[in-house]
Design a protein around this motif. Structure first.
Motif, PDB file in Angstrom:
ATOM      1  N   ARG A 116       0.788  -1.263  -0.092  1.00 13.88           N
ATOM      2  CA  ARG A 116       0.152   0.003  -0.126  1.00 13.88           C
ATOM      3  C   ARG A 116       0.913   1.254  -0.065  1.00 13.88           C
ATOM      4  NH1 ARG A 116      -4.661  -1.491   4.542  1.00 13.88           N
ATOM      5  NH2 ARG A 116      -5.838  -3.254   3.170  1.00 13.88           N
ATOM      6  N   ILE A 117       1.912   1.145   0.842  1.00 13.44           N
ATOM      7  CA  ILE A 117       2.689   2.422   0.915  1.00 13.44           C
ATOM      8  C   ILE A 117       3.595   2.521  -0.438  1.00 13.44           C
ATOM      9  CG2 ILE A 117       5.019   3.359   1.849  1.00 13.44           C
ATOM     10  CD1 ILE A 117       4.003   1.946   4.540  1.00 13.44           C
ATOM     11  N   LEU A 118       3.898   1.632  -1.139  1.00 10.02           N
ATOM     12  CA  LEU A 118       4.362   1.710  -2.463  1.00 10.02           C
ATOM     13  C   LEU A 118       3.453   2.302  -3.326  1.00 10.02           C
ATOM     14  CD1 LEU A 118       6.676   1.165  -4.503  1.00 10.02           C
ATOM     15  CD2 LEU A 118       6.021  -1.284  -4.833  1.00 10.02           C
ATOM     16  N   ALA A 119       2.186   1.819  -3.365  1.00  9.54           N
ATOM     17  CA  ALA A 119       1.298   2.407  -4.406  1.00  9.54           C
ATOM     18  C   ALA A 119       1.001   3.576  -4.079  1.00  9.54           C
ATOM     19  CB  ALA A 119       0.032   1.478  -4.260  1.00  9.54           C
TER      20      ALA A 119
ATOM     21  N   THR B  96       2.869   5.827  -2.896  1.00  9.41           N
ATOM     22  CA  THR B  96       4.161   6.809  -3.130  1.00  9.41           C
ATOM     23  C   THR B  96       4.225   6.855  -4.614  1.00  9.41           C
ATOM     24  OG1 THR B  96       5.528   5.923  -1.275  1.00  9.41           O
ATOM     25  CG2 THR B  96       6.744   6.918  -3.010  1.00  9.41           C
ATOM     26  N   LEU B  97       3.673   6.002  -5.529  1.00  9.32           N
ATOM     27  CA  LEU B  97       3.901   6.186  -6.873  1.00  9.32           C
ATOM     28  C   LEU B  97       2.777   7.088  -7.227  1.00  9.32           C
ATOM     29  CD1 LEU B  97       4.473   2.280  -7.820  1.00  9.32           C
ATOM     30  CD2 LEU B  97       6.142   4.340  -7.930  1.00  9.32           C
ATOM     31  N   ASN B  98       1.656   7.216  -6.564  1.00 12.24           N
ATOM     32  CA  ASN B  98       0.666   8.037  -6.974  1.00 12.24           C
ATOM     33  C   ASN B  98       0.419   9.454  -6.323  1.00 12.24           C
ATOM     34  OD1 ASN B  98      -1.094   6.421  -9.168  1.00 12.24           O
ATOM     35  ND2 ASN B  98      -0.681   5.003  -7.562  1.00 12.24           N
ATOM     36  N   CYS B  99       1.541   9.418  -5.372  1.00 10.47           N
ATOM     37  CA  CYS B  99       1.540  10.809  -4.355  1.00 10.47           C
ATOM     38  C   CYS B  99       1.674  12.217  -5.238  1.00 10.47           C
ATOM     39  CB  CYS B  99       2.574  10.541  -3.271  1.00 10.47           C
ATOM     40  SG  CYS B  99       2.395  12.067  -2.073  1.00 10.47           S
ATOM     41  N   LEU B 100       1.000  13.115  -4.994  1.00  5.90           N
ATOM     42  CA  LEU B 100       1.300  14.565  -5.857  1.00  5.90           C
ATOM     43  C   LEU B 100       2.256  15.312  -5.276  1.00  5.90           C
ATOM     44  CD1 LEU B 100      -2.454  15.528  -6.156  1.00  5.90           C
ATOM     45  CD2 LEU B 100      -1.354  14.195  -7.838  1.00  5.90           C
ATOM     46  N   ASN B 101       2.663  14.984  -3.905  1.00  3.78           N
ATOM     47  CA  ASN B 101       3.728  15.683  -3.393  1.00  3.78           C
ATOM     48  C   ASN B 101       4.731  15.002  -2.657  1.00  3.78           C
ATOM     49  OD1 ASN B 101       2.668  18.464  -4.348  1.00  3.78           O
ATOM     50  ND2 ASN B 101       0.898  17.986  -2.788  1.00  3.78           N
ATOM     51  N   PRO B 102       5.417  13.952  -3.096  1.00  6.69           N
ATOM     52  CA  PRO B 102       6.444  12.842  -2.399  1.00  6.69           C
ATOM     53  C   PRO B 102       7.268  13.846  -1.550  1.00  6.69           C
ATOM     54  CG  PRO B 102       6.794  12.897  -4.844  1.00  6.69           C
ATOM     55  CD  PRO B 102       5.480  13.753  -4.671  1.00  6.69           C
ATOM     56  N   ASP B 103       7.484  13.312  -0.494  1.00 10.14           N
ATOM     57  CA  ASP B 103       8.645  13.823   0.303  1.00 10.14           C
ATOM     58  C   ASP B 103       9.948  13.040   0.638  1.00 10.14           C
ATOM     59  OD1 ASP B 103       9.990  15.377   2.090  1.00 10.14           O
ATOM     60  OD2 ASP B 103       8.677  14.765   3.973  1.00 10.14           O
ATOM     61  N   ILE B 104      10.800  13.126  -0.112  1.00  5.78           N
ATOM     62  CA  ILE B 104      12.053  12.396  -0.404  1.00  5.78           C
ATOM     63  C   ILE B 104      11.686  10.845  -0.434  1.00  5.78           C
ATOM     64  CG2 ILE B 104      14.147  11.929   0.849  1.00  5.78           C
ATOM     65  CD1 ILE B 104      13.842  14.280   2.853  1.00  5.78           C
ATOM     66  N   TYR B 105      10.731  10.798  -1.309  1.00  6.36           N
ATOM     67  CA  TYR B 105      10.357   9.409  -2.081  1.00  6.36           C
ATOM     68  C   TYR B 105       9.706   8.857  -1.019  1.00  6.36           C
ATOM     69  CZ  TYR B 105      14.256  11.034  -4.728  1.00  6.36           C
ATOM     70  OH  TYR B 105      15.081  11.606  -5.588  1.00  6.36           O
ATOM     71  N   GLU B 106       8.961   9.477  -0.067  1.00 11.48           N
ATOM     72  CA  GLU B 106       7.862   8.894   0.810  1.00 11.48           C
ATOM     73  C   GLU B 106       6.606   9.652   0.524  1.00 11.48           C
ATOM     74  OE1 GLU B 106       7.813   6.795   3.472  1.00 11.48           O
ATOM     75  OE2 GLU B 106       9.935   6.776   4.103  1.00 11.48           O
ATOM     76  N   PRO B 107       5.533   9.152   0.979  1.00 12.34           N
ATOM     77  CA  PRO B 107       4.296   9.722   0.508  1.00 12.34           C
ATOM     78  C   PRO B 107       3.906  10.795   1.459  1.00 12.34           C
ATOM     79  CG  PRO B 107       3.923   7.587   1.716  1.00 12.34           C
ATOM     80  CD  PRO B 107       5.198   7.747   1.272  1.00 12.34           C
ATOM     81  N   CYS B 108       3.379  11.774   0.940  1.00 12.21           N
ATOM     82  CA  CYS B 108       3.134  13.165   2.085  1.00 12.21           C
ATOM     83  C   CYS B 108       1.846  12.631   3.020  1.00 12.21           C
ATOM     84  CB  CYS B 108       2.730  14.205   1.249  1.00 12.21           C
ATOM     85  SG  CYS B 108       1.344  14.177   0.333  1.00 12.21           S
ATOM     86  N   ASN B 109       0.997  11.806   2.562  1.00 11.21           N
ATOM     87  CA  ASN B 109      -0.281  11.419   3.530  1.00 11.21           C
ATOM     88  C   ASN B 109      -1.143  12.753   3.570  1.00 11.21           C
ATOM     89  OD1 ASN B 109       0.434   8.872   3.940  1.00 11.21           O
ATOM     90  ND2 ASN B 109       1.852   9.401   5.233  1.00 11.21           N
ATOM     91  N   GLU B 110      -1.011  13.755   2.555  1.00 10.49           N
ATOM     92  CA  GLU B 110      -1.605  15.138   2.915  1.00 10.49           C
ATOM     93  C   GLU B 110      -2.503  15.256   1.629  1.00 10.49           C
ATOM     94  OE1 GLU B 110      -2.374  16.567   5.383  1.00 10.49           O
ATOM     95  OE2 GLU B 110      -0.765  15.492   6.746  1.00 10.49           O
ATOM     96  N   CYS B 111      -2.113  14.812   0.272  1.00 12.51           N
ATOM     97  CA  CYS B 111      -2.482  15.284  -1.037  1.00 12.51           C
ATOM     98  C   CYS B 111      -3.660  14.374  -1.025  1.00 12.51           C
ATOM     99  CB  CYS B 111      -1.727  14.942  -2.254  1.00 12.51           C
ATOM    100  SG  CYS B 111      -1.349  13.253  -2.385  1.00 12.51           S
ATOM    101  N   GLU B 112      -4.534  14.955  -2.196  1.00 14.50           N
ATOM    102  CA  GLU B 112      -5.948  14.136  -2.507  1.00 14.50           C
ATOM    103  C   GLU B 112      -5.780  12.870  -2.732  1.00 14.50           C
ATOM    104  OE1 GLU B 112      -9.392  14.483  -6.052  1.00 14.50           O
ATOM    105  OE2 GLU B 112      -7.658  16.038  -5.675  1.00 14.50           O
ATOM    106  N   ASN B 113      -4.545  12.260  -3.540  1.00 11.35           N
ATOM    107  CA  ASN B 113      -4.435  10.773  -4.019  1.00 11.35           C
ATOM    108  C   ASN B 113      -4.146  10.159  -2.647  1.00 11.35           C
ATOM    109  OD1 ASN B 113      -4.982  11.641  -6.290  1.00 11.35           O
ATOM    110  ND2 ASN B 113      -2.817  11.410  -7.188  1.00 11.35           N
ATOM    111  N   CYS B 114      -3.275  10.562  -1.749  1.00 13.32           N
ATOM    112  CA  CYS B 114      -2.936   9.837  -0.452  1.00 13.32           C
ATOM    113  C   CYS B 114      -4.196   9.565   0.311  1.00 13.32           C
ATOM    114  CB  CYS B 114      -1.831  10.630   0.347  1.00 13.32           C
ATOM    115  SG  CYS B 114      -0.285  10.626  -0.549  1.00 13.32           S
ATOM    116  N   LYS B 115      -4.866  10.600   0.404  1.00 17.34           N
ATOM    117  CA  LYS B 115      -6.232  10.559   1.432  1.00 17.34           C
ATOM    118  C   LYS B 115      -7.010   9.521   0.749  1.00 17.34           C
ATOM    119  CE  LYS B 115      -5.902  14.904   3.598  1.00 17.34           C
ATOM    120  NZ  LYS B 115      -6.480  16.344   3.947  1.00 17.34           N
TER     121      LYS B 115
END
Length: 547
Positions: free
Chosen positions: A56-59, A61-80
């Motif tokens: 899930r984290i890999l998926a 991260t690949l679709n995150c709009l604002n990745p943070d040092i190749y980590e998901p931001c967990n704040e963008c629309e896609n992450c949520k």
């Protein structure tokens, strides 16, 4: 808001939060960094170690709009959207319930369409080994050449059931069981955050019960907190999880040291009355003695998975058991554990096995005994010269012309003979024959040693002496060493003798009993096994030869 279990509440949302799998998370982050993203991944490993979470984290991260040092931001629309399970481009499929060929065909059709909102369409197929053979075969071509924006992530707890044709088309990552210390550290962090009072011993019990699965540990944690509240103690946890108390194992190991058979029945009653499983008890006892062996060999507790209070107690066993004793105990326990599964009366089987365990005597190796003898050689030599190797001068078989020189008993025996008067008649030679035969047998172990000591002089005329042997093979060996015997007889008897051999059981002259011609050691009965080290241990230390 409804209650959320610990395993879901504390599920990692970033690669950095995944514990115990750094070899995988680092590889995935570097692949994202370098743009080397594979079209298919296979995550294999035990239950509850983070396979689906990492997928899930890999998926995300690949679709995150604002990745943070190749980590998901967990704040963008896609992450949520992914976190809430509402992302149209992320598919989570349970292969256990969607294992038929029809479901795979539907999946193949959906793969053709591009992602709607994200960069990649990601298919996470859990327990992929449950797919049928036909489903795997239908999946091969799609898996080998999927659309460029489609990624498959397979997760399985039984990778051996996955066809090699599928494995070869994926990047395989093997997840490890999580170490006990890592599970304890995370549970301690959760307890502190939830304001729950729990000690190290209790955390050890939960982590050991989980057996490397973090999700199981978090489930057990929820269970004990539900029963105990905000103050959790180890005694209550043992009862809830039906765990064998470690104190029982220490009771048995102490009984082995003290030879206390009564403790065996006390331990057996504790297991029976508490309703503990006897097989689990035996497995725990084997691990307990394994921990003792670890302390004895390494002199530390780094390889022991236990509470700190028990690690200190394990150190107390250092020097009280030898390596050989522990190996014998473990071998006995392993055999008992195997037999226990087929026993109709497990309690009786346990009691008999533990009584045998307590009754086992300590052992010493031949090397240890020889080392002890070496350390005492100066005193032993003086004692041997003054007492142990004195012969009786009044004996009718005592030869005053024979001088035996002392040598280290752990080395090859060395004897020196001096004769001041020539040997007399046949009877005189017979009296001295035993010493001569023993000397020849010792110097010629491989050619004459196995039969010459039992030879007999049967005729004597002038300087010619005939010896009796049992068979023709002995006579052949005798003739080969004839020159040596002539020379050695001249040194020993002071007279040049000519030897000849006869075969048969006639014994014309000598009826002497060989035992009377031996030198008697005054320290007691002398054991002669043919091995000088064994003889030394038995005669000097009072040992006993076991089969």
């Amino acid at each position: 808001m409804s209650y959320e279990v610990t395993a879901r509440k504390w599920r990692p949302q970033k690669f950095a939060e995944v514990v115990g799998q750094e070899h995988i998370t680092t590889t995935l982050k570097n692949a994202i960094k370098d743009g080397r993203i594979a079209h298919a991944y296979l995550f294999a490993g035990p239950r509850g170690v983070g396979k689906t979470t990492t997928a899930r984290i890999l998926a995300k991260t690949l679709n995150c709009l604002n990745p943070d040092i190749y980590e998901p931001c967990n704040e963008c629309e896609n992450c949520k959207a992914i976190q809430s399970g509402q992302m149209m481009d992320i598919f989570e499929i349970d292969a256990a319930s969607n294992r038929g060929i029809d479901e795979v065909r539907t999946l193949r059709e959906s793969v053709k369409y591009p992602p709607t909102k994200g960069k990649y369409k990601v298919y996470i197929i859990d327990e992929v080994h449950m797919l049928t053979k036909e489903s795997f075969n239908a999946f091969l071509k799609t898996l080998e050449e999927p659309p460029s924006q489609t990624i498959f992530i397979f997760a399985t707890t039984d990778v051996h059931k996955v066809p090699l044709t599928i494995i070869s088309r994926c990047q395989r990552f093997d997840f490890r069981r999580i170490e006990m210390d890592i599970i304890k550290s995370l549970l301690r962090k959760i307890a502190k955050s939830e304001k729950i009072d729990i000690d190290d011993k209790t955390l050890t019990l939960i982590a050991r019960k989980a057996d490397g699965a973090l999700r199981d540990a978090e489930s057990y944690f929820d269970q004990v907190v539900s029963f105990c509240g905000n103050e959790v103690d180890s005694t209550t946890v043992s009862k809830i999880l039906n765990l064998v108390d470690d104190e029982v194992y220490f009771l048995i190991s102490d009984a082995v040291l003290k030879k206390n058979f009564k403790s065996v029945f006390e331990a057996s009653d504790l297991v029976y009355k508490n309703g503990w499983n006897f097989t689990d008890f035996m497995d725990g006892l084997i691990e307990h003695f394994r921990n003792i062996m670890t302390v004895i060999i390494t002199e530390n507790t780094q390889s022991i998975e236990s509470a700190e209070v028990f690690k200190t107690r394990y150190l107390d066993y250092f020097g009280k058991f030898s390596e050989s004793d522990i190996l014998r105990l473990l071998n006995h326990l392993n055999k008992t554990g195997q037999d226990l599964r087929y026993s109709q009366n497990q309690k009786l089987k346990i009691e008999i096995a533990l009584c045998h365990l307590v009754g086992l005597e300590k052992t010493s190796t031949i090397s240890e005994l020889i080392e002890n003898l070496n350390s005492e050689l100066p005193a032993s030599k003086e004692k041997a010269e003054k007492k142990n190797y004195q012969v009786n001068p009044d004996s009718k078989f005592f030869d005053k012309n024979r001088v035996v020189s002392y040598k280290d008993p752990l080395k090859e025996p060395e004897q020196t003979y001096s004769v001041t008067e020539p040997a007399g008649d046949f009877d005189s030679i017979v009296k001295k024959w035993k010493g001569f035969a023993d000397l020849v047998s010792e110097e010629k172990k491989f050619t004459l040693g196995h039969f010459f000591a039992a030879s007999h002089p049967v005729d004597f005329s002038g300087n010619k002496i005939s010896l009796q042997f049992n068979n023709n093979e002995e006579i052949k060996s005798f003739n080969i060493n004839l020159d040596y015997l002539t020379k050695k007889a001249h040194e020993y008897f002071g007279k040049k003798l000519q030897f000849s051999a006869v075969e048969g059981n006639d014994f014309k002259h000598s009826k002497k009993e060989p035992s009377k011609n031996k030198i008697t050691i005054q320290t007691g009965e002398t054991i002669n096994t043919g091995d000088q080290y064994v003889d030394l241990i038995i005669n000097e230390l009072g040992g006993e030869e076991l089969s």
